[in-house]
Design an enzyme around this catalytic site. Sequence first.
Site, mmCIF file in Angstrom:
data_model
loop_
_atom_site.group_PDB
_atom_site.id
_atom_site.type_symbol
_atom_site.label_atom_id
_atom_site.label_comp_id
_atom_site.label_asym_id
_atom_site.label_seq_id
_atom_site.Cartn_x
_atom_site.Cartn_y
_atom_site.Cartn_z
ATOM 1 N N HIS B 66 0.820 -1.211 0.000
ATOM 2 C CA HIS B 66 0.000 0.000 0.000
ATOM 3 C C HIS B 66 0.853 1.259 0.000
ATOM 4 O O HIS B 66 1.891 1.328 0.646
ATOM 5 C CB HIS B 66 -1.033 -0.018 1.124
ATOM 6 C CG HIS B 66 -0.516 0.113 2.524
ATOM 7 N ND1 HIS B 66 -0.367 1.330 3.133
ATOM 8 C CD2 HIS B 66 -0.142 -0.809 3.443
ATOM 9 C CE1 HIS B 66 0.077 1.151 4.377
ATOM 10 N NE2 HIS B 66 0.226 -0.139 4.590
ATOM 11 N N ASP B 176 6.066 2.609 6.138
ATOM 12 C CA ASP B 176 4.855 1.781 6.118
ATOM 13 C C ASP B 176 3.890 2.456 5.167
ATOM 14 O O ASP B 176 3.247 3.436 5.532
ATOM 15 C CB ASP B 176 4.289 1.674 7.537
ATOM 16 C CG ASP B 176 2.928 0.994 7.611
ATOM 17 O OD1 ASP B 176 2.461 0.482 6.589
ATOM 18 O OD2 ASP B 176 2.339 0.986 8.704
ATOM 19 N N GLU B 208 -5.235 1.568 2.661
ATOM 20 C CA GLU B 208 -5.058 0.405 3.535
ATOM 21 C C GLU B 208 -5.263 0.810 4.978
ATOM 22 O O GLU B 208 -5.888 0.097 5.753
ATOM 23 C CB GLU B 208 -3.657 -0.194 3.334
ATOM 24 C CG GLU B 208 -3.449 -1.557 3.978
ATOM 25 C CD GLU B 208 -2.918 -1.509 5.421
ATOM 26 O OE1 GLU B 208 -2.806 -2.572 6.049
ATOM 27 O OE2 GLU B 208 -2.622 -0.395 5.930
ATOM 28 N N GLU B 209 -4.744 1.976 5.326
ATOM 29 C CA GLU B 209 -4.724 2.402 6.730
ATOM 30 C C GLU B 209 -6.114 2.707 7.286
ATOM 31 O O GLU B 209 -6.285 2.835 8.486
ATOM 32 C CB GLU B 209 -3.830 3.645 6.889
ATOM 33 C CG GLU B 209 -2.362 3.424 6.541
ATOM 34 C CD GLU B 209 -1.615 2.567 7.557
ATOM 35 O OE1 GLU B 209 -2.219 2.147 8.558
ATOM 36 O OE2 GLU B 209 -0.416 2.305 7.329
ATOM 37 N N ASP B 231 3.951 -6.086 3.360
ATOM 38 C CA ASP B 231 3.716 -5.046 4.353
ATOM 39 C C ASP B 231 4.884 -5.053 5.328
ATOM 40 O O ASP B 231 5.784 -5.882 5.217
ATOM 41 C CB ASP B 231 2.379 -5.265 5.080
ATOM 42 C CG ASP B 231 1.744 -3.939 5.517
ATOM 43 O OD1 ASP B 231 2.489 -3.008 5.889
ATOM 44 O OD2 ASP B 231 0.505 -3.850 5.499
ATOM 45 N N HIS B 315 4.178 3.539 12.518
ATOM 46 C CA HIS B 315 3.223 4.643 12.682
ATOM 47 C C HIS B 315 3.800 5.841 13.447
ATOM 48 O O HIS B 315 3.088 6.567 14.129
ATOM 49 C CB HIS B 315 1.906 4.166 13.322
ATOM 50 C CG HIS B 315 1.038 3.431 12.340
ATOM 51 N ND1 HIS B 315 -0.324 3.409 12.430
ATOM 52 C CD2 HIS B 315 1.353 2.702 11.238
ATOM 53 C CE1 HIS B 315 -0.801 2.680 11.424
ATOM 54 N NE2 HIS B 315 0.191 2.247 10.699
#
Lengths: 339, 351, 329
Positions: B66, B176, B208-209, B231, B315
Site C-alpha cells: 500500500h 509503512d 489500507e490504513e 507489508d 506509525h
Amino acid sequence: MLLKRLSEAFGPSGQEQDVRAVLQEELNDYISEWKRDALGNLIAVKPASSGPRVMLAAHMDECGLMVTHVDGAGLLHFRKVGGLDDRVLVSKSVVVGKKRVAGVIGAKAIHLQKPQERTQVIPHNSLYIDIGAKSKEEALKMVNIGDYVVFDTKFGEFGTGMVKGKAFDDRAGCAVLAEVLKEDYSMPVYGAFTVQEEIGLRGAGVAAYAVDPDLAIVLEGTTCNDVSGADEHGYCTHLGGGPAITVMDASAISNKKMVAELVRLAEEHNIPYQFKRSITGGSDAGRINVSRDGVPVVVVSVPCRYIHSPVSVLQLSDFEHTIALVKLFLRSIEGGFRV
Amino acid sequence: METKEFLKQMVEETGVSGFECRVAGLISRVFGEVCDDVQRDVLGNVIAVRRGEGDGKRPSIMLAGHMDEIGLMVTKIDERGFLKFTQVGGIDPRTLVSQEVVVHGREDVLGIIGLKPPHLMSPADRNKAIPMHDLQIDVGMPVEKVKELIRVGDVVTVKRSFMELGKDVVACKAMDDRVAVAVIYECLQELKKLRHVADVYAVATVQEEVGLRGATVSTYGINPDIGIALDVCHAAMPGVPEQDTAPMGKGPSLAFGANIHPKIYERLVEVAKEYNIPFTPDPTPAGTGTDLWAMQISRAGIPTGLISIPSRYMHTSVETVSMADVKMSGRLLAYFIASIDAAFVEGLLCY
Amino acid sequence: MKELIKRLVEAYGPAGSEECVRNLIMEEVRPYVDEVQVDALGNLIAIKRGGSKKLMLSSHMDEIGVMVTHIDENGFLRFYNVGGLSPFSLIGNRCYFANGTVGVFGTEQLDAMKDLTMSKMFIDIGAASREEAAEKVRIGDTAAIKREFVDLGNRLVAKAMDDRIACAIQIEALKQVEKPVYDVYAVFSVQEEVGLRGARVAAFGITPDLGIAIDVTRTGDTPKSATMDVALGKGPTVKVRDSSVLCTPAVRHHMEEVAKANNIPYQLEVLERGGTDAGAIQLTKSGVPAGVMSIPCRYIHTASEMVDYRDVEHGVRFLVKLMETEYKG
C-alpha cells in the site's frame, strides 16, 4: 455416531482438514459432486434443474490455540484462535499439532500464589503448554512453531438425553447439515461446510459468491445460558426447547418470510421451536446475506451450553428436531418460495 | 533507478489515505519503466502489468503494497487561524507534539504543532499525554490568509526527510508501506533477468490504513490466481518480546496461518532455502492486519501469501527499515514468481 | 414538503422492518419514475432514465429501534437495541410496534445512573401477564421510538430524521428533476443502521458509474459541542470523510462545482465518527466513485433529531442539479 466423530475431529480455524475428511467419508454415498475453493470450504452439490437454489451452511472450524514460541525450558507459548475466554484455559489437557502430542496447560499452585493473585484472571499470554519436554530442542522434535492446539475432550453421553463434547459450535450444525444432505430434493441444494467462521466469518462469503444462491439457511450450535443463577431473560436459548430460530444477530437480520415459514411448519408438525433471545454475536449469515446483490437468510441453531470452552452440552432431542425442521422447510419450498 | 533512490522519493512525497494522487504519479512513472502497462482504477490504485511468457491462459499473480500513509485532516480553522485536526489512520498523538508539519492546502503550508512551554505548565500536566483534540497546528499567518489557503478537509503530513543511518538502515515517515512498493520494484527489476510464465500485477494500493479498501476493489477487478501482499512487521526492539518481532537485516518475515494458503507459504519457504535467502517464520493464527485479509475473501476466494519487511517504530515519522531486507525480499518474490506454473495454481484448490 | 416529511418521520421502520416506509415511498415516487424495483433485502430502487451512465443515489429508510428478546411472567419485555442507541436516551421515552402497541421504557433499581445498560431496562406495554403480553407482542418483534413531528418554523424536530429527511429530499428531487443526464437509480436502502447492508447489495446489483449517498451529519454549533465546522442553516454539506468513507476527491470537487454554479450554499464536512451508504457503494466490485451530501442534524440517534428546513430545501435543489450535471471524473 457422526456427531461424536465430528466433535472429536481436530479443526481450529485454518486447519479444518480432519473435519472435511469425516464429512466426505460420511456423505460419500450420497453426494456425487464436491466443490472446493482456495480457502478450504467444502461444498456438497445436489444438482436439480428447477426450483430455488438453496445454500445450507455450517462451519467446520472450532476455537483453539496456536503455538507461537517455544522457550528455553521447552514450554510452548501460544496465541488464541477465535474467541476463547482466558478463564477456560487454565488446568486443561490439550492436543498439539499433526502428531497430536499430549499437553497440559498448568497454573502456579494455589499455595504459591499471593492472596491478590488468586482473584485475578490469568491472561493467556502468561499461560503455557507443557508437553513434558526438558528443553527447546526436545520440544521442537515433538512439535513445530505454528502448530495448532485443541482441547482434548472426549465425546460422551451426559445426564438424561444429552451429550457432551468439544466444538459443538459448529460441529452440531455440520452434523445437522450432513443428515439433511442424505435426502434428495427437487431443487438444487448446496451444502457448504465452511472454514474460518470463528476468526471473522471468512469462508462463508466466498462460498456464497461461488454458489450464488436464491436463499440460504445457516445451521449453528448456538449460545445457551439456561443455567442456575442466570436471569431468565439472559438465557438466550434453553435446552429441550427445540431448534432456535434467529430473528436478528449482530451480523444479519433473518428474512421474515423464512422465519414465518419455519414457525408455521414447526407448529403444524408439533416440533418444538424457540427464538434465539439475544442479538449479540454473529454467524456466517452475515456474509451470505450481503453476498453479490443480496441473499435472504435465516439461522437455525441447536442450543448448546458452554460453547467456546473445552466442553459443551446439547440435548439430543433438540438436535433431532433441528434436522426434522430443516428437512421440512426444504420440502416446503421445493415448488418455489417468494421471499 | 536505484531502489534506494526510488524509496527516498516515495517516502518524501505525500499520499495520505484517500489522497494518494502525488505519490501515485511517481509510482506509475517508475513502474512504467519495468512493466508493459500501467493504469489507475476508480479508487486510485496503481496497477502495473508485466506479462509472462507464452500464449494462452497464463497464471496471474497480484502483488499488493500500500502506498497510502497515515496523516492528519483539518476539521476547523478557529477565529485566530489555528487549525484543529483529526487523524486519518491510527496515530499516537504523543508522536505529534513539537512536530513540523505540511498542510496540503491550495498550496503546501508549513505548520508547527506546538506545546505550551514547561514553565507555564503545572507539574501534574507535565506528566499527562495530550489528547489529539487538545493539539493544534500553528501556521503563523493571519486568519484571512489561512482561510485563503486552507480549508476543512485538507490533509496534513509530518515534515520529514529521508535519512540514512549507518550503511544499511534508512528512516523516514511513510516507510509503512512504501518500503513494500520498493520491494515490488526490486522484484520487477529482478524479473527482467528471469523467465516467468505468470502475468504479474504489481499494485500500489490505496486506503489500507483506513480499512484495506484499495485492496478490496483492486483484487475484485484483477481476480488473480494468487495474491501476495507485502507489508511491514515489527522489527526487534527493546521492551517487546522477541517472539512478537522479526530481526532487522536478516531477511523478510513469512507469515503462515489461516490468512495464508499453506501451499504458497511452503513454496515461499522452498524458494528462500534454494536461493539462500534468510527469513523469519511468523505464526499468525488469524488476521494479518494487512491488505491480505481483504484479498483472501475477494469473489470466490483467492490463494494468498504474505511477505513482511521488519520495521521499527511503526506509525511514527521515523519508521526504520534495512535496505538489505528490501533486496532479499525483492529477490525472494521474483524467484517465487518465476517458480509458478499452471500446475501449481491448479493444486491450490486441492485441500 | 413539510407534510411529506411528517409522514415519513412518523412512519414505522426500524432496520429490518422497513415495509411501511417502503410502501409510503413507493406510492409517492411511482408517478415520477420509469420503473420501481424491490430487491432481495428489501431495498426500493426507483429508476428514472435519462442517459447512458448510471447514477446511484442512496437514502436509507431504516431507523434505529429495539427488538424484544424476552417476555417475563408479569408481562414485561426485555430488549436489545437495533442500531446505535444509548440506553440513557430511552429513559422517559415510549416505543411502538408495527401493530400499534405502545410501550414505555423502565429501568431496574440502580445504585448509580452510570451503571445503566440496555440489559437493565425493560418495556412495559401495560400487560399484567406473559399471556396478555404475548397477545400483542412476540419475541423478535421490533419497536421504534414514539415521538411526533414538530415544526418550529425554520427548524424541524422528529425521530428518524436520520435518514427520512434524506428520503424526503430524494423523493422531492425525483419529482422536480426534468432532464437527468444519467439513468438515475434512486435507492431507498434498508439496514444502514446495522452496517450499510442494503446499499452494499443494491450497488452490487446496479454497478453504478457514480454513487451519491444522502444522509444526516453531526454539527458543532451547540454549547460546548465537539469540534466540527458544520452548523444548521448554512446549507447541506459536501462530505470529505467519515469512518466509512473517504469521498472520491473528484466527486467532491464535482459536487462543489455544481453547488457553486447554482448558488447553493454548502459546507465541507469532516465527520470523525459515523458511516454512510457511500462507504459500501465505493467498495462495490472494482470500485465506484462516491460522494455524500449531508443535512446537518443535531441530537442524532435520539427521539428529537433537529434539522433546518432551509438546508432541506437547498438539499433538494442541490440533488436536482447533481442529477442534471454530468460527472466527468
